[in-house]
Structure formats: C-alpha cells, structure tokens
Design an enzyme around this catalytic site. Structure first.
Site, PDB file in Angstrom:
ATOM      1  N   ALA A   1       1.078  -1.442  -0.325  1.00  0.00           N
ATOM      2  CA  ALA A   1      -0.106   0.190  -0.400  1.00  0.00           C
ATOM      3  C   ALA A   1       0.884   1.509   0.049  1.00  0.00           C
ATOM      4  CB  ALA A   1      -0.810   0.418   0.859  1.00  0.00           C
TER       5      ALA A   1
ATOM      6  N   ASP B   1       2.386  -1.383   5.187  1.00  0.00           N
ATOM      7  CA  ASP B   1       2.013   0.248   5.697  1.00  0.00           C
ATOM      8  C   ASP B   1       0.590   0.244   5.123  1.00  0.00           C
ATOM      9  OD1 ASP B   1       2.852   2.248   7.160  1.00  0.00           O
ATOM     10  OD2 ASP B   1       3.040   3.678   4.972  1.00  0.00           O
TER      11      ASP B   1
ATOM     12  N   CYS C   1       0.293   4.212  10.760  1.00  0.00           N
ATOM     13  CA  CYS C   1      -0.711   5.262  11.185  1.00  0.00           C
ATOM     14  C   CYS C   1      -1.855   6.019  12.509  1.00  0.00           C
ATOM     15  CB  CYS C   1      -0.194   6.620  10.869  1.00  0.00           C
ATOM     16  SG  CYS C   1      -1.482   7.020   9.881  1.00  0.00           S
TER      17      CYS C   1
ATOM     18  N   PRO D   1       1.161   7.764  -0.694  1.00  0.00           N
ATOM     19  CA  PRO D   1       2.328   8.810  -2.307  1.00  0.00           C
ATOM     20  C   PRO D   1       3.702   8.338  -2.349  1.00  0.00           C
ATOM     21  CG  PRO D   1       2.245  10.008  -0.094  1.00  0.00           C
ATOM     22  CD  PRO D   1       1.442   8.813   0.679  1.00  0.00           C
ATOM     23  N   GLY D   2       4.348   7.101  -1.841  1.00  0.00           N
ATOM     24  CA  GLY D   2       5.770   6.950  -1.681  1.00  0.00           C
ATOM     25  C   GLY D   2       6.552   6.937  -0.801  1.00  0.00           C
TER      26      GLY D   2
ATOM     27  N   LYS E   1       7.584   5.327   2.268  1.00  0.00           N
ATOM     28  CA  LYS E   1       8.227   4.216   1.826  1.00  0.00           C
ATOM     29  C   LYS E   1       8.876   3.721   1.241  1.00  0.00           C
ATOM     30  CE  LYS E   1       6.277   4.229   6.682  1.00  0.00           C
ATOM     31  NZ  LYS E   1       4.910   5.576   5.400  1.00  0.00           N
TER      32      LYS E   1
HETATM   33  C1  LIG Z   1      -0.734   4.957   4.581  1.00  0.00           C
HETATM   34  S1  LIG Z   1      -0.506   4.818   3.266  1.00  0.00           S
HETATM   35  C2  LIG Z   1       0.227   4.330   2.606  1.00  0.00           C
HETATM   36  C3  LIG Z   1       1.304   5.288   2.661  1.00  0.00           C
HETATM   37  C4  LIG Z   1       2.968   4.474   2.456  1.00  0.00           C
HETATM   38  N1  LIG Z   1       2.895   3.803   2.699  1.00  0.00           N
HETATM   39  C5  LIG Z   1       3.611   6.031   2.479  1.00  0.00           C
HETATM   40  O1  LIG Z   1       4.877   6.302   2.806  1.00  0.00           O
HETATM   41  O2  LIG Z   1       3.794   6.730   2.111  1.00  0.00           O
HETATM   42  C6  LIG Z   1      -2.129   3.922   2.793  1.00  0.00           C
HETATM   43  C7  LIG Z   1      -2.041   3.095   1.006  1.00  0.00           C
HETATM   44  O3  LIG Z   1      -2.921   2.129   1.560  1.00  0.00           O
HETATM   45  C8  LIG Z   1      -4.016   2.346  -0.023  1.00  0.00           C
HETATM   46  N2  LIG Z   1      -5.329   1.206  -0.118  1.00  0.00           N
HETATM   47  C9  LIG Z   1      -6.063   0.999   0.795  1.00  0.00           C
HETATM   48  N3  LIG Z   1      -7.012   0.179   0.348  1.00  0.00           N
HETATM   49  C10 LIG Z   1      -5.972  -0.980   0.434  1.00  0.00           C
HETATM   50  C11 LIG Z   1      -5.961  -2.147  -0.307  1.00  0.00           C
HETATM   51  N4  LIG Z   1      -6.762  -3.246  -0.578  1.00  0.00           N
HETATM   52  N5  LIG Z   1      -5.309  -2.419  -1.057  1.00  0.00           N
HETATM   53  C12 LIG Z   1      -3.760  -2.013  -1.308  1.00  0.00           C
HETATM   54  N6  LIG Z   1      -3.302  -0.656  -1.068  1.00  0.00           N
HETATM   55  C13 LIG Z   1      -4.585  -0.020  -0.671  1.00  0.00           C
HETATM   56  C14 LIG Z   1      -4.669   4.054   0.270  1.00  0.00           C
HETATM   57  O4  LIG Z   1      -5.356   4.514  -0.619  1.00  0.00           O
HETATM   58  C15 LIG Z   1      -3.407   3.871   0.618  1.00  0.00           C
HETATM   59  O5  LIG Z   1      -2.030   5.263  -0.487  1.00  0.00           O
END
Ligand SMILES: C[S@@+](CC[C@H](N)C(=O)[O-])C[C@H]1O[C@@H](n2cnc3c(N)ncnc32)[C@H](O)[C@@H]1O
Length: 451
Positions: free
Chosen positions: A122, A189, A242, A125-126, A128
């Site tokens: 997941a 994440d 978070c 915006p990138g 990690k």
């Molecule tokens: C906490 S954010 C990720 C932040 C990112 N890892 C970073 O460090 O910049 C969680 C992400 O999971 C995505 N998401 C939600 N449901 C999902 C799913 N079923 N499969 C994959 N990604 C999903 C959301 O759109 C969101 O962008």
C-alpha cells in the site's frame, strides 16, 4: 478542532486508566504541529555532501533516531521547503519522523546490496517506497497502490527521486494472496484510521468512531494475510500503521498468529506515542516467516496481468543507443532498457524478474526516459533531471533566473537557438530546456512547476 469524546474514552480505558497526567500529555500532543523533518536521498548524493552544501546557505540540521532523517531549520523561509529546487529534483523527501521508522527498522538502518525482490503493498504517496530504494539500492521493488487517484503522486515521487528499480502495480493488496512465496521482504504500511496524524489531519480525531476502526481492521487482517502468503520463507514482513489503538495493531497481529501459527514469529513491535517521541503517532511490527506449511493452490487471478512490457532489442535498441550516444548520456552501467508500447523504460538490471512481470498488473516499470516516434527517440523530462549529457550545452542557471524558469516563464539568454540544453543548478542537473529566439524555456517535468 476538537477531539471526539468516544476516542478519549477508548484511550483512557485501554491505555491510561492509572495515569491521568500522562493521559493529558497524550491528548495535548495529538493536535500539536510537528517540526519539519526531511530524508536525504542517498541514491543521489552522500549525506555529508548535501548537508554541507545546504549548511553553507543557512540550513541547520538536527539529528533524529533515523540516521537519514533530519529536523531542518532555515534562515530564509521565503521559499517553501517543498518548492526548493533540491526538493523538486529529488535530493530530499519531506517525511515525518515516525513514518520513516518502518523502513529504518526493516533495514536496521543499514544499506543492503542484495538483489532482493521487495513488495510494498500500500504505497502512495511513496515516502516508504522511495526510502526502501535508498536502503536496498540493488533490490527490485514492487510498489502497489489500489486507489487509482493516488497512483499519480506515487509515480511522481518515484520519478522525482530518480529511481529505476521500481515497478508500480495497481491491484487490491488482498490479491497478493494468490502469489505465494514470491518476495524476500514485504512492507504493509496499512490503510488505517489515522489517529496518529492529528497534527496534519485533525478531522480523523473529530470524526473517530469504533465502528470505522473495526471495519478498517478487517481489511488490515486480509492484507496482512495476503502479505504473509506472498512472503518467501525466511523473509521478513514489516507491518505499520499511523494509528494507535489495539484493534488495528496488536489484534491484527494476533489474528495472523492464530492463522499462521509456528510458520511466523512476531519479533518486534513498538508504539510511537506522540507525547513521548515528539513525532506523529505510529505503530510498527516485524514478522519473520519461518516456513510454509502448504503452498496454496494457485488460483485464477482476479486481474489481468500486464504482459506487454519487454526488453528493448535489435533495431529499436540500436536506435535508442545511438540517440543517447549523440546526447553524451551517462546512464549507470547496471541499467537496461525495456519497452512498453512506444515508451522507453530505464530499469536497474535485476535477475529473475520476467516471471513476476507476467503475474502482476503493472502500470509503470522503471523510469520513462523517452518515446519512440517513428524512427526517432524523443527524450522525456526525467532524462534531463537525473542524468548528465556531456554533448549537450550546459547552462548553469542563476538564482535570479530560477523562479522564471521553474514557472515555465521565458528567461532571456545570449544564445539564439538550441533544440535541447541541460540546465544546471548548483553544479548538478536540474532538467532539460530549449532556447528559441534568445529565450530559454523549461523542459522540466510538470510536477517541478514552482507553485
Ligand atoms: C498509509 S497509506 C500508505 C502510505 C505510504 N506507504 C507512504 O509511506 O507514503 C495507505 C495506502 O493504502 C491504500 N489502500 C487502501 N486500500 C488498499 C488495498 N485494498 N490494497 C492496496 N492499497 C490500499 C490507500 O489508498 C493508501 O494510499
């Protein structure tokens, strides 16, 4: 903005029943703004080089528990941190300290040279994803994001940081349960209820409700299950959120333990409290996969894998190589060129990738450096930002000209015409430009536009 009373009741009950003073410190910390932190892109330059260049122009760096992340104070704040040319060309990433800790813990603060295959489930915006690329420069990273709209900032950040060892996939993370034992490392994440980021999204605390928390936890359990299936035996999965409640953290881990039993071991977990860490609230855990009891039957996938990406070969390869030779392009020796339709993609060389490519729904593979138009190779903006081209005219832009150039406005220069030049800022490439009738114009990527 206020904090919802159901949220306060839950936290008092679950964590602070015997300690009203600490509970107050916790609640006070939740909406407090945080000091800016940034991560230096060690793929572009060593930490010391970046820091000494910026210290010379009045930036002050403070250490944090993450050795690549620093508090930053600047004497001149007339330009927002994110609008700095060094930020626009990917020398650093603005990343909150707690958010930086999952990859820091995954890598134990080291740079690893193994050619791992890594999945981030997941990614947008990138923050990690691009951080993984710094700690695992020789790995190939599959950065997945389900939400189509959030793919755009993910692609931009990967391109901005100049990375060639990433494939972006657009799948429901749950679908990775159909790909058993594929990845050496997995980061989940997870999407969560955001209790730890009141400093930038106060509404998460105003509208908090337990029903929502439980709904998200159900998705987290499915995602964690899929990530553990996709992880190779002997590999490590890092789970982070978070958010601070038990339901989305310990209870999600417990459900995985119940399901996978001795196949997995939870080797570490930590909750970053905003009142003690002076950072955003965060939770992170490490899970090792010891062995796989049964390899689940490969089932038919609920998505169409993308099979149109192929190595660039024969005449087209020769044509692109000739064009790059004419530009004097210095591409890193460990890269190779792929093609998707007319796009030319630069990727870091990696073995055993082809079978994975055919299994995933990939929407970007490596860096898009050019296009084939008829019999010509047309360079695209990232090629000008991240690589030097010794046969192009080099134009070191002056501070007074920078604003106009970054705003796509015309900059008068002494030269009459040049089809393609490379503009430099402080001795390093900023991007392409071209000169027509004595006026320099921008050839930078759109996201570099100075707002
Ligand atoms: C906490 S954010 C990720 C932040 C990112 N890892 C970073 O460090 O910049 C969680 C992400 O999971 C995505 N998401 C939600 N449901 C999902 C799913 N079923 N499969 C994959 N990604 C999903 C959301 O759109 C969101 O962008």
């Amino acid at each position: 903005m206020s904090i919802n009373s159901a949220f306060l009741d839950y936290f008092r009950q679950e964590f602070f029943l015997d300690n009203e003073i600490e509970f107050e410190a916790f609640t006070k910390s939740l909406l407090r703004p945080l000091k800016k932190t940034m991560r230096i892109n060690t793929n572009k330059q060593p930490l010391d080089t970046f820091m000494s260049n910026k210290t010379a122009v009045g930036w002050k760096f403070g250490k944090t528990p993450n050795g690549h992340v620093f508090h930053v104070d600047r004497e001149d704040t007339s330009i927002a941190l994110g609008s700095n040319p060094e930020h626009l060309r990917g020398d650093f990433y603005i990343q909150e300290l707690s958010a930086s800790m999952s990859v820091w813990l995954m890598s134990e603060g080291q740079v690893h040279t193994e050619p791992f295959h890594i999945l981030e489930m997941a990614s947008s915006p990138g923050g990690k994803t691009t951080q993984i690329a710094e700690h695992y420069p020789n790995a190939f990273i599959f950065a997945n994001e389900f939400n189509k709209e959030r793919i755009v900032p993910l692609l931009e950040n990967i391109e901005r940081m100049g990375l060639t060892n990433i494939a972006v996939t657009n799948m429901n993370g749950v679908q990775f349960r159909d790909l058993p034992n594929r990845f050496d490392l997995v980061l989940l994440d997870a999407p969560c209820s955001w209790e730890g980021i009141g400093y930038k999204a106060a509404e998460s605390l105003k509208y908090w409700n337990i029903k929502n928390v439980k709904t998200i936890a159900r998705l987290q359990k499915k995602l964690l299950h899929a990530g553990l299936v996709a992880l190779k035996p002997g590999g490590t999965l890092v789970y982070s959120t978070c958010t601070l409640n038990h339901i989305e953290n310990e209870e999600v881990l417990a459900s995985a333990k119940e399901e996978f039993g001795d196949q997995i071991e939870i080797t570490f977990s930590k909750r970053f409290w905003p009142h003690t860490e002076i950072a955003g609230g965060f939770f992170v855990a490490k899970i090792e996969k010891k062995f796989t009891e049964t390899v689940s039957e490969e089932v038919s996938k609920g998505y169409r894998p993308n099979t149109d990406i192929s190595l660039l070969e024969d005449r087209s390869l020769g044509m692109v190589e000739d064009a790059l030779e004419r530009l004097g392009t210095n591409l890193p020796h460990n890269t190779q060129l792929y093609r998707y339709k007319n796009d030319i993609l630069l990727t870091r060389f990696t073995s055993d990738i082809n079978s994975l490519l055919k299994e995933l729904y990939i929407i970007r593979f490596g860096m898009r450096i050019g296009r084939i138009e008829g019999n010509n190779f047309e360079p695209l903006p990232p090629l000008g930002v991240h690589f030097e081209h010794t046969k192009l005219l080099k134009y070191e832009i002056a501070k007074e000209e920078l604003k106009e150039f970054l705003r796509w406005l015309s900059v008068p220069v002494t030269l009459e015409h040049a089809w393609l030049i490379q503009v430099y800022w402080n001795g390093a490439p900023l991007g392409f430009g071209n000169i027509q009738k004595g006026v320099l114009q921008s050839g930078l990527p759109k996201y570099m536009f100075w707002k």
